[in-house]
Design an enzyme around this catalytic site. Structure first.
Site, PDB file in Angstrom:
ATOM      1  N   GLY A 238     -31.750  32.189 -36.540  1.00 32.86           N
ATOM      2  CA  GLY A 238     -32.859  32.706 -37.308  1.00 32.86           C
ATOM      3  C   GLY A 238     -34.076  32.859 -36.427  1.00 32.86           C
ATOM      4  N   SER A 239     -35.148  32.168 -36.726  1.00 33.57           N
ATOM      5  CA  SER A 239     -36.325  32.044 -35.874  1.00 33.57           C
ATOM      6  C   SER A 239     -37.604  32.323 -36.635  1.00 33.57           C
ATOM      7  CB  SER A 239     -36.297  32.970 -34.643  1.00 33.57           C
ATOM      8  OG  SER A 239     -35.103  32.801 -33.924  1.00 33.57           O
ATOM      9  N   ASN A 240     -38.690  31.752 -36.111  1.00 29.68           N
ATOM     10  CA  ASN A 240     -40.053  32.107 -36.476  1.00 29.68           C
ATOM     11  C   ASN A 240     -40.787  32.493 -35.198  1.00 29.68           C
ATOM     12  OD1 ASN A 240     -39.806  30.809 -39.241  1.00 29.68           O
ATOM     13  ND2 ASN A 240     -39.723  28.968 -37.971  1.00 29.68           N
ATOM     14  N   ASN A 510     -37.536  36.124 -40.145  1.00 27.02           N
ATOM     15  CA  ASN A 510     -36.229  36.695 -40.473  1.00 27.02           C
ATOM     16  C   ASN A 510     -36.186  37.475 -41.770  1.00 27.02           C
ATOM     17  OD1 ASN A 510     -35.154  33.609 -39.244  1.00 27.02           O
ATOM     18  ND2 ASN A 510     -35.076  35.490 -38.071  1.00 27.02           N
ATOM     19  N   ARG A 539     -39.148  30.184 -46.276  1.00 28.71           N
ATOM     20  CA  ARG A 539     -39.652  29.985 -44.911  1.00 28.71           C
ATOM     21  C   ARG A 539     -40.680  31.051 -44.565  1.00 28.71           C
ATOM     22  NH1 ARG A 539     -37.249  31.389 -40.055  1.00 28.71           N
ATOM     23  NH2 ARG A 539     -35.202  31.662 -41.029  1.00 28.71           N
TER      24      ARG A 539
END
Length: 800
Positions: A238-240, A510, A539
């Site tokens: 995923g990731s931020n 995402n 998120r």
């Protein structure tokens, strides 16, 4: 010894200083091959704290050599395992029926994986891409990096004894070629396309006359299956990331915080380094294992990170077959015969296995996309996978463009020139105060107009729901076409990519490009890129709340980025914990009925939920109870107030405690923890941990559905004490800014540490920092490298 090391460091520094002083025109000339007196490639590697190598070379081949050497020193077993995969030899060494680790494809078994990758090798697919001229194919510099990487890896193998028990004395650890290195890059490129369909591709066989065969899913099931299938992209990757412009910072310069979520084990781990060719390139960051370039990182002037994007990197073509021959399909009434590929795979303790694959003008025939989306090959219909990244080996050139960038404009120019990123967004900031978000992906050129004209009935179910287009393969006018600014046919050109420049903040977690900045929504892109006006994940909502508040507060510094990373706020807790505690306290007799039908005393749980601080720090009490409760609440009955496009960050909200499912979930969560001997108010870190060297290391963070920025997805093992081992989550972290000096202000952290070898001193050192919420101060400039108290200088070469 110490004096010799220091002298070597000074010599390396002199090399760097002299070359850096060259005029710009000289820096742009081809770099001289690094050939020491004894012949062969070489590099200088300066190791600083936590085993971070600073690799210095005078050519791209030399830089690749040093990178391959240093990666092998830390990760030889994981690298070797990946090379076995892309050579199609897993069945030979590990057994045909054994499961893969999923690092380089979604193949369910080693045999399936081998049939695909062996087929790619025998078809010469990667070799053909390597021969493509720039810009369609990789540059000479990238090919030199790959050549050097293979040589460096091989030299390390030849000169060292492997101590990692995962592959010590293993026959499958063998020298590699530049083709193996390129094939690994290819596997990552097709991960979301053909790599997702490998089981269906390798199992696809023409129907037997008279057999009824499998049934295609109905529209509703297909839409749900496609949505679930594509949602898995951000489940283990995923990731931020957020970039702040100078309008929000203390000194008018940009800031970048990157928090990619990747697997903690296997071939998609990051590995940290600095790469320098004096006067040409100087970059630091994290590389995906096996890559000779920096994947996420910073130069002296610009920093970037990636997040997995919502763009759907494949499409399907539904084929109309000749009734007399199911291996012939019709296009505009004309007959086209499928291409038959016969692949043979060596198998341990058995005779080689031979299977057939079937290919069309659109790509390979597949009989499934994941277990839940069958695509049966019948006497009249078959499905072919279209994957534009199957002809894309440009990702390393994109990374190389970033590695020489001096601004966000340079980052965007590299994306437009190389068009090499298959499945990620890019977020960047620079020292001049600019910010950037762009979803520049290699995507099938499925416009909404084309979809309207050419979707099959199955596609009309899957495309709106997920962006997966199923096009009519029997019509020539349903071809994907070509944009004038695209480097290959059948993909979108740069002009169609969502881009947001110089916003006060640009953030992605995402979800689609729509709300990269909640006040400056992006619209106008095609459905295949992602949705507009739809509910965001918790998120994303939590991240937008946080970064918008930071931007509004202003005067931001790198310290603010560090604080955001480890704030460990739980958006789900802020939305629901108080209501859960009140509903708990209102239960008659302080009891709830569990799913087994028994009454459970939940009085203690009410107080624990009310007292919880809504964080997932290792010291948080109540976090574990809320987490186990939250996982049991049905998503369809979660909220009283539904999503509203007018308030996409604030809705949905208000926990639906009126649903009987709430009390049942609460009772079951309490029962589970008590049965495991876990107090309801235990600190999270006592039951969310990894074991390294026989010791428990508490792990902060929380699961995807809680909406936590600092994501952690560990494995629940109640008998083992709670959450043991982390499957995926926060990985290579970087917080980067500038203070006007020649050196960036950078803090980094590789959560699972540099080496997977338990005998290495760098097996868990950064993991302990992660547990404590601490960072590594980057040593980017020469003066910082040379003053490291643990500096170790190694000159590496092909002949030792």
């Amino acid at each position: 010894m110490r004096t010799r090391l220091r002298r070597a460091a000074v010599a390396a520094a002199a090399l760097l200083t002299a070359a850096s002083a060259l005029p710009a025109a000289a820096a742009e000339r081809p770099v001289r091959e690094d050939r020491p007196a004894h012949g062969g490639l070489s590099a200088v590697i300066r190791y600083t704290e936590y085993g971070i190598p600073h690799i210095l070379a005078r050519s791209y081949a030399g830089l690749g050599f040093g990178t391959g050497w240093a990666q092998a020193a830390d990760q030889v077993c994981t690298l070797a395992d990946g090379f076995v995969t892309v050579r199609g030899e897993r069945s030979r060494y590990f057994g045909a029926d054994a499961a893969t680790d999923g690092s380089l494809s979604s193949a369910g078994t080693n045999l399936s994986s081998d049939l695909y990758f062996r087929g790619v090798r025998e078809a010469g697919t990667v070799e053909k891409l390597l021969r493509q001229p720039v810009p369609a194919g990789p540059s000479r510099d990238v090919k030199e990096l790959m050549r050097g990487f293979a040589a460096g890896y091989n030299a390390w193998l030849a000169q060292h004894r492997i101590t990692d028990p995962a592959c010590r004395n293993a026959a499958w650890v063998r020298p590699v070629t530049a083709l193996d290195v390129a094939a690994r890059s290819y596997a990552l490129a097709v991960l979301g396309g053909e790599g997702r369909a490998i089981d269906g591709i390798t199992a696809a066989q023409p129907p037997v006359a008279g057999s009824s065969g499998a049934q295609a899913p109905d529209a509703g099931d297909a839409a749900r299956a496609a949505r679930a299938l594509l949602a898995t992209d951000s489940a283990d990757m995923g990731s931020n990331a957020v970039a702040f412009s100078g309008a929000t910072t203390a000194n008018g310069r940009g800031l970048l915080l990157g928090n990619p979520h990747y697997p903690w084990q296997g071939g998609r781990r990051f590995w940290q380094s600095q790469q320098t060719i004096p006067g040409v390139l100087n970059v630091a960051g994290g590389s995906l294992l096996g890559s000779p370039t920096i994947s996420i990182g910073h130069t002296a002037y610009v920093a970037w990170s990636h997040t997995v994007a919502t763009g759907v990197t494949l499409n399907l073509h539904q084929l109309t077959l000749d009734p007399a021959d199911p291996t012939v399909y019709l296009v505009d009434g004309g007959r086209e015969r499928m291409t038959r590929r016969t692949v043979t795979v060596a198998v341990s303790n058995g005779a080689p296995l031979t299977r057939t694959q079937w290919w069309t003008r659109y790509g390979p025939v597949t009989t499934s996309l994941g277990a839940s989306l069958p695509l049966p090959w019948t006497a009249t219909t078959a499905y072919a996978v279209g994957d534009p990244n199957a002809v894309n080996l440009r990702g390393a050139d994109t990374a190389l463009g970033f590695s020489t960038a001096r601004s966000t404009d340079d980052v965007l120019a590299a994306l437009r020139r190389t068009q090499g990123l298959p499945w990620v967004n890019t977020i960047a900031a620079d020292s001049r105060g600019h910010s950037l978000y762009t979803q520049s992906q290699v995507l099938p050129r499925v416009t909404d107009d084309l979809a309207q004209r050419c979707l099959t009935p199955l596609g009309r179910a899957t495309y709106p729901a997920s962006g997966l287009a199923v096009l009519d393969g029997s019509r020539g006018d349903c071809a994907l076409g070509r944009d004038p600014d695209a480097v290959q046919p059948g993909v979108f050109g740069p002009a169609r990519m969502p881009v947001l420049k110089d916003a006060p903040y640009a953030e992605n977690s995402n979800d689609s490009a729509w709300l990269a900045n909640a006040e400056l929504p992006l619209t106008g892109y095609e459905r295949i890129f992602g949705t507009i006006g739809t509910a965001r994940s918790l998120r994303t909502r939590g991240a937008l709340e946080d970064v918008a508040a930071m931007a509004a507060r202003g005067h931001l510094t790198v310290r603010d980025l560090q604080a955001q990373q480890f704030a460990d706020r739980v958006p789900a807790g802020d939305l629901a914990a108080a209501d859960a505690a009140k509903a708990c306290a209102a239960l008659p007799g302080s009891t709830a009925t569990g799913s087994g039908g028994g009454a459970v005393d939940v009085r203690e749980a009410c107080g624990v939920l009310a007292a919880w601080d809504h964080t997932v720090n290792t010291s948080s009490r109540g976090a574990l109870l809320f987490d186990r409760l939250w996982r049991r609440l049905p998503a369809a009955q979660l909220w009283k107030v539904p999503f509203s496009p007018a308030d996409p960050v604030g809705t949905p909200n208000t926990l639906n405690t009126d649903s009987p499912a709430f009390a049942t979930a609460l009772a079951d969560a309490v029962t589970e923890l008590r049965a495991s001997g876990i107090p309801l108010d235990s600190p999270l870190g006592e039951h969310q941990f990894v074991v390294r060297g026989g010791q428990r290391i508490p792990v902060p963070g929380g699961t995807e559905s809680l909406g936590v920025w600092n994501k952690a997805e560990p494995v629940w093992n109640a008998a083992g004490g709670g959450y043991t081992e982390v499957a995926h989550g926060s990985s290579y972290l970087q917080a980067v800014g500038w203070d006007g000096s020649r050196c960036p202000v950078a803090r980094t952290l590789l959560t699972y540490s540099q080496s997977s070898n338990p005998d290495s001193p760098h097996f868990s050192d950064q993991t302990r920092l992660f547990s404590a919420g601490q960072w590594v101060t980057s040593r980017f400039c020469e003066k910082d490298i040379l003053t490291s108290p643990v500096l170790r200088v190694v000159r590496v070469g092909e002949k030792g």
